[in-house]
Design a protein around this motif. Structure first.
Motif, PDB file in Angstrom:
ATOM      1  N   LYS A 191       0.817  -1.213   0.000  1.00 17.64           N
ATOM      2  CA  LYS A 191       0.000   0.000   0.000  1.00 17.64           C
ATOM      3  C   LYS A 191       0.854   1.267   0.000  1.00 17.64           C
ATOM      4  O   LYS A 191       0.397   2.327  -0.416  1.00 17.64           O
ATOM      5  CB  LYS A 191      -0.941  -0.005   1.202  1.00 17.64           C
ATOM      6  CG  LYS A 191      -2.040  -1.048   1.098  1.00 17.64           C
ATOM      7  CD  LYS A 191      -3.024  -0.940   2.253  1.00 17.64           C
ATOM      8  CE  LYS A 191      -4.141  -1.961   2.100  1.00 17.64           C
ATOM      9  NZ  LYS A 191      -5.104  -1.889   3.234  1.00 17.64           N
TER      10      LYS A 191
ATOM     11  N   THR B 110       0.002   5.108  -1.141  1.00 14.86           N
ATOM     12  CA  THR B 110      -0.150   6.156  -0.126  1.00 14.86           C
ATOM     13  C   THR B 110       1.129   6.964   0.046  1.00 14.86           C
ATOM     14  O   THR B 110       1.090   8.127   0.427  1.00 14.86           O
ATOM     15  CB  THR B 110      -0.524   5.553   1.233  1.00 14.86           C
ATOM     16  OG1 THR B 110       0.534   4.688   1.672  1.00 14.86           O
ATOM     17  CG2 THR B 110      -1.823   4.779   1.140  1.00 14.86           C
TER      18      THR B 110
ATOM     19  N   GLY C 138       0.774   8.817   8.903  1.00 18.06           N
ATOM     20  CA  GLY C 138      -0.595   9.298   8.794  1.00 18.06           C
ATOM     21  C   GLY C 138      -1.127   9.759  10.134  1.00 18.06           C
ATOM     22  O   GLY C 138      -1.820  10.785  10.235  1.00 18.06           O
TER      23      GLY C 138
ATOM     24  N   SER D 192      -4.362  11.539   0.270  1.00 20.44           N
ATOM     25  CA  SER D 192      -3.874  10.343   0.952  1.00 20.44           C
ATOM     26  C   SER D 192      -4.954   9.616   1.736  1.00 20.44           C
ATOM     27  O   SER D 192      -4.697   8.574   2.319  1.00 20.44           O
ATOM     28  CB  SER D 192      -2.725  10.719   1.900  1.00 20.44           C
ATOM     29  OG  SER D 192      -1.632  11.216   1.162  1.00 20.44           O
TER      30      SER D 192
ATOM     31  N   TRP E  50     -11.946   3.564  -0.484  1.00 18.63           N
ATOM     32  CA  TRP E  50     -10.787   3.249  -1.315  1.00 18.63           C
ATOM     33  C   TRP E  50     -10.758   1.746  -1.541  1.00 18.63           C
ATOM     34  O   TRP E  50     -10.407   0.977  -0.655  1.00 18.63           O
ATOM     35  CB  TRP E  50      -9.519   3.697  -0.599  1.00 18.63           C
ATOM     36  CG  TRP E  50      -8.379   3.955  -1.530  1.00 18.63           C
ATOM     37  CD1 TRP E  50      -8.213   3.497  -2.788  1.00 18.63           C
ATOM     38  CD2 TRP E  50      -7.226   4.758  -1.249  1.00 18.63           C
ATOM     39  NE1 TRP E  50      -7.042   3.954  -3.327  1.00 18.63           N
ATOM     40  CE2 TRP E  50      -6.418   4.732  -2.402  1.00 18.63           C
ATOM     41  CE3 TRP E  50      -6.815   5.489  -0.143  1.00 18.63           C
ATOM     42  CZ2 TRP E  50      -5.203   5.400  -2.468  1.00 18.63           C
ATOM     43  CZ3 TRP E  50      -5.613   6.155  -0.214  1.00 18.63           C
ATOM     44  CH2 TRP E  50      -4.817   6.114  -1.362  1.00 18.63           C
TER      45      TRP E  50
ATOM     46  N   VAL F 132      -1.314  11.689  -6.290  1.00 18.40           N
ATOM     47  CA  VAL F 132      -1.116  11.388  -4.875  1.00 18.40           C
ATOM     48  C   VAL F 132      -0.350  12.529  -4.212  1.00 18.40           C
ATOM     49  O   VAL F 132       0.216  13.394  -4.882  1.00 18.40           O
ATOM     50  CB  VAL F 132      -0.352  10.057  -4.688  1.00 18.40           C
ATOM     51  CG1 VAL F 132      -1.190   8.881  -5.167  1.00 18.40           C
ATOM     52  CG2 VAL F 132       0.996  10.088  -5.411  1.00 18.40           C
TER      53      VAL F 132
END
Length: 280
Positions: free
Chosen positions: A126, A130, A137, A152, A162, A173
């Protein structure tokens, strides 16, 4: 010259040999150069480079100065229209570089782009979409900086929306993962080099953010892929990892928390980015 490939190596002889074999093959029909910056390795990396890859330019550091600083050495040396920063623990597909160069050529607004990353077992990573892992995050949400990372999907309602189909959609992105990061050299001349305070982690997040601040776009381009061995090779828990990883998060938050960045969007007088963009 079209492409400069920059690899920083520190005691990863076997992985580096594998990575270079696939990169040399992928560069066969591209006007390109490959530069390896060795951070004072003590294994057989230098001997292997001399014997197996005489066409690769090698820059030897007297000491380990960190990934960001060493990548800057390579960027300053690079003469290509595009600069590819790549880790020494990846396998590149035969047409991967041709494919992403074609994408960059057709998207002049792109400052950086990454591709779909898979584990050696073929599982999707991922981070290739991302750009960063969950602790980053969390930091962005806690500090309020998440509002500058609208692409994001850092909040639950966005994560629920998503689906797996997005893994194969070319998408704008916020962040391009530094394991395989294609940069437009002319854009780098506007943003400046990597911030060397991020010795091992975070410099890719920082330069991706600065690309957007300068008015460029970052893209996830999944129509080609690489294999990334980093999850199986890097130690998960060590004092150095904790210090470098979480230290980078503190540096990033300190750098941007006390001043409001303005993201340049041509023709749109606003701070935040427009709606999520997808090509299918």
């Amino acid at each position: 010259m079209k492409l400069s490939v920059i690899i920083v190596n520190y005691n990863m002889c076997a992985s580096l040999k594998q990575a270079l074999s696939t990169l040399v093959r992928a560069c066969k029909f591209i006007d390109s150069e490959i530069v390896v910056i060795d951070d004072a390795s003590t294994d057989r990396s230098l001997q292997m480079l001399e014997s197996d890859f005489p066409e690769v330019e090698v820059i030897r550091n007297d000491k380990n100065i960190g990934i960001a600083a060493s990548r800057n050495v390579g960027i300053e040396k690079a003469t290509g229209e595009y600069v590819l920063m790549v880790s020494p623990d990846i396998i590149t597909g035969k047409k991967t570089l041709e494919s992403i160069i074609e994408f960059m050529d057709s998207h002049p607004e792109a400052g950086a782009a990454g591709v779909r990353m898979l584990t050696p077992r073929g599982d999707f990573l991922k981070q290739s979409r991302t750009g960063f892992v969950r602790p980053w995050g969390t930091l962005l949400k806690l500090t309020g900086l998440a509002k500058y990372f609208t692409k994001s999907r850092l909040y639950k309602y966005e994560l629920d929306a998503w689906d797996d189909e997005d893994d194969f959609a070319t998408t704008e992105v916020d962040v391009v993962n530094g394991s395989f990061m294609m940069l437009r050299k002319s854009a780098l001349q506007e943003t400046g080099l990597l911030d060397e305070r991020f010795t091992s982690y975070g410099h890719d997040i920082d330069i991706s953010f600065r690309m957007r601040l300068a008015g460029y776009k970052n893209y996830y381009y999944p129509r080609t892929y690489i294999l990334n061995f980093s999850n199986s090779l890097n130690p998960k828990i060590s004092w150095k990892h904790i210090r470098d990883f979480y230290g980078a998060m503190i540096i990033f938050a300190t750098k941007y928390l006390f001043k409001v960045p303005e993201i340049k969007i041509p023709g749109i007088p606003q701070v935040f980015a427009p709606t999520y963009e997808v090509e299918r």
